[in-house]
Design a protein around this motif. Structure first.
Motif, PDB file in Angstrom:
ATOM      1  N   GLN A   9       0.826  -1.295  -0.415  1.00 47.82           N
ATOM      2  CA  GLN A   9       0.041   0.191  -0.566  1.00 47.82           C
ATOM      3  C   GLN A   9       0.958   1.147  -0.061  1.00 47.82           C
ATOM      4  O   GLN A   9       0.903   1.953  -1.048  1.00 47.82           O
ATOM      5  CB  GLN A   9      -0.529  -0.209   1.336  1.00 47.82           C
ATOM      6  N   ILE A  10       2.079   0.860   0.492  1.00 48.67           N
ATOM      7  CA  ILE A  10       2.370   2.654   0.980  1.00 48.67           C
ATOM      8  C   ILE A  10       3.544   2.475   0.052  1.00 48.67           C
ATOM      9  O   ILE A  10       3.421   3.823  -0.806  1.00 48.67           O
ATOM     10  CB  ILE A  10       3.875   2.214   1.857  1.00 48.67           C
ATOM     11  N   ASP A  11       4.468   1.428  -1.484  1.00 52.57           N
ATOM     12  CA  ASP A  11       4.852   1.581  -2.451  1.00 52.57           C
ATOM     13  C   ASP A  11       3.490   2.056  -3.857  1.00 52.57           C
ATOM     14  O   ASP A  11       3.860   2.967  -4.113  1.00 52.57           O
ATOM     15  CB  ASP A  11       4.881   0.064  -3.017  1.00 52.57           C
ATOM     16  N   ARG A  12       2.628   1.936  -3.213  1.00 52.17           N
ATOM     17  CA  ARG A  12       1.386   1.804  -4.548  1.00 52.17           C
ATOM     18  C   ARG A  12       1.815   4.243  -4.266  1.00 52.17           C
ATOM     19  O   ARG A  12       0.507   4.301  -4.597  1.00 52.17           O
ATOM     20  CB  ARG A  12       0.227   0.967  -4.217  1.00 52.17           C
ATOM     21  N   PHE A  53       2.223   8.901  -6.349  1.00 47.65           N
ATOM     22  CA  PHE A  53       2.269  10.578  -5.958  1.00 47.65           C
ATOM     23  C   PHE A  53       3.481  10.570  -7.092  1.00 47.65           C
ATOM     24  O   PHE A  53       3.651  11.315  -7.651  1.00 47.65           O
ATOM     25  CB  PHE A  53       3.217  10.309  -5.046  1.00 47.65           C
ATOM     26  N   TRP A  54       4.573   9.953  -7.283  1.00 52.78           N
ATOM     27  CA  TRP A  54       5.617  10.041  -8.437  1.00 52.78           C
ATOM     28  C   TRP A  54       5.293  10.462 -10.375  1.00 52.78           C
ATOM     29  O   TRP A  54       5.387  11.089 -10.573  1.00 52.78           O
ATOM     30  CB  TRP A  54       6.451   9.409  -7.791  1.00 52.78           C
TER      31      TRP A  54
END
Lengths: 122, 137
Positions: free
Chosen positions: B14-17, B22-23
């Motif tokens: 989830q954090i990676d996603r 964001f990028w």
């Protein structure tokens, strides 16, 4: 380090791992990869020992003097690596690109194919 | 209180996603939110709708122009075999694109190349900007 070099070469297009299906059938493995907007000239398939790398660029034709109303996709770069097992006959790997889908066919080596063993009745 | 971060609630992913989102470039508003992804652009004469639908022929698609909207419908079928990995979307899809401009329905064109669908929708005459000459006295 190599990552940085690759990024410089490709003018920092957003990079995606293409959606991939891997299916095993009796004759071998079939890999299907969604590469929309990729033509044959923009596709590279490298096989080094047991590493198969597929890389491609999708650069869409641009229209002059248009206003963007809504955008969900754009020019991009696709990269995906596969490790190939020894049961694949590397000499006979086939690749076809049709309608933006790459199909890789990795045939099984003869020794790895299932065989029926004849039973002799006495 | 116990918080269960089991595999079902895949927090690292989830954090990676979150960071992936964001990028992403700002112009790409909602990539992969719905299928197929579409781009809409326009110039004075036409509206252009492009969609990424790899693996399909134009005959497999049903493109209909109703009053004020274009509908792209199709069905991506799954191949038979023993799947090791399945990431390509399959099944029935439909996308409705609302056009707030009258369209000249007889001149709509659609073509497909490399899995990319392009529909050209000419604007009806009443929607095109007109120059009105004003005579000064």
């Amino acid at each position: 380090m190599t990552q940085e070099v690759i990024k410089k070469e490709t003018n920092t297009l957003p990079r995606f791992a293409p959606n991939t299906d891997i299916i095993e059938r009796e004759d071998g493995f079939h890999i299907y990869m969604d590469l929309p907007g990729v033509s044959k000239d923009d596709l590279t398939i490298d096989l080094k020992e047991n590493e198969l790398q597929v890389s491609a660029r999708a650069v869409y034709p641009k229209r002059e003097n248009v206003n963007n109303i809504h955008l969900e996709f754009g020019d991009s770069e696709y990269v995906r690596n596969f490790t190939i097992s020894d049961i694949v006959d590397r000499q006979n790997i086939k690749a076809t690109l049709k309608n933006g889908v790459l199909e890789l066919f990795l045939p099984k080596a003869e020794k790895a194919k299932p065989r029926k063993i004849e039973i002799q009745a006495e | 209180m116990v918080i269960d971060f089991s595999a079902f609630y895949d927090l690292p992913r989830q954090i990676d996603r979150f960071f992936d989102e964001f990028w992403k470039p700002n112009v790409i508003s909602q990539r992969r939110a719905s299928y197929p992804p579409i781009n809409i652009t326009e110039d004075q004469a036409n509206i252009y709708v492009t969609a990424e639908i790899p693996g399909m022929d134009i005959d497999d698609l049903e493109i209909t122009l109703t009053d004020g909207s274009v509908v792209i419908k199709g069905n991506r079928k799954a191949d038979n075999g023993n799947y090791y990995r399945q990431e390509r979307p399959t099944g029935v899809f439909q996308r409705v694109i609302n056009l707030n401009v009258p369209i000249d329905a007889d001149k709509v064109k659609a073509k497909m190349k490399d899995g990319l669908l392009e529909i050209v929708l000419p604007k009806a005459d009443e929607a095109k900007p007109k120059k009105i000459s004003i005579e000064a006295e």
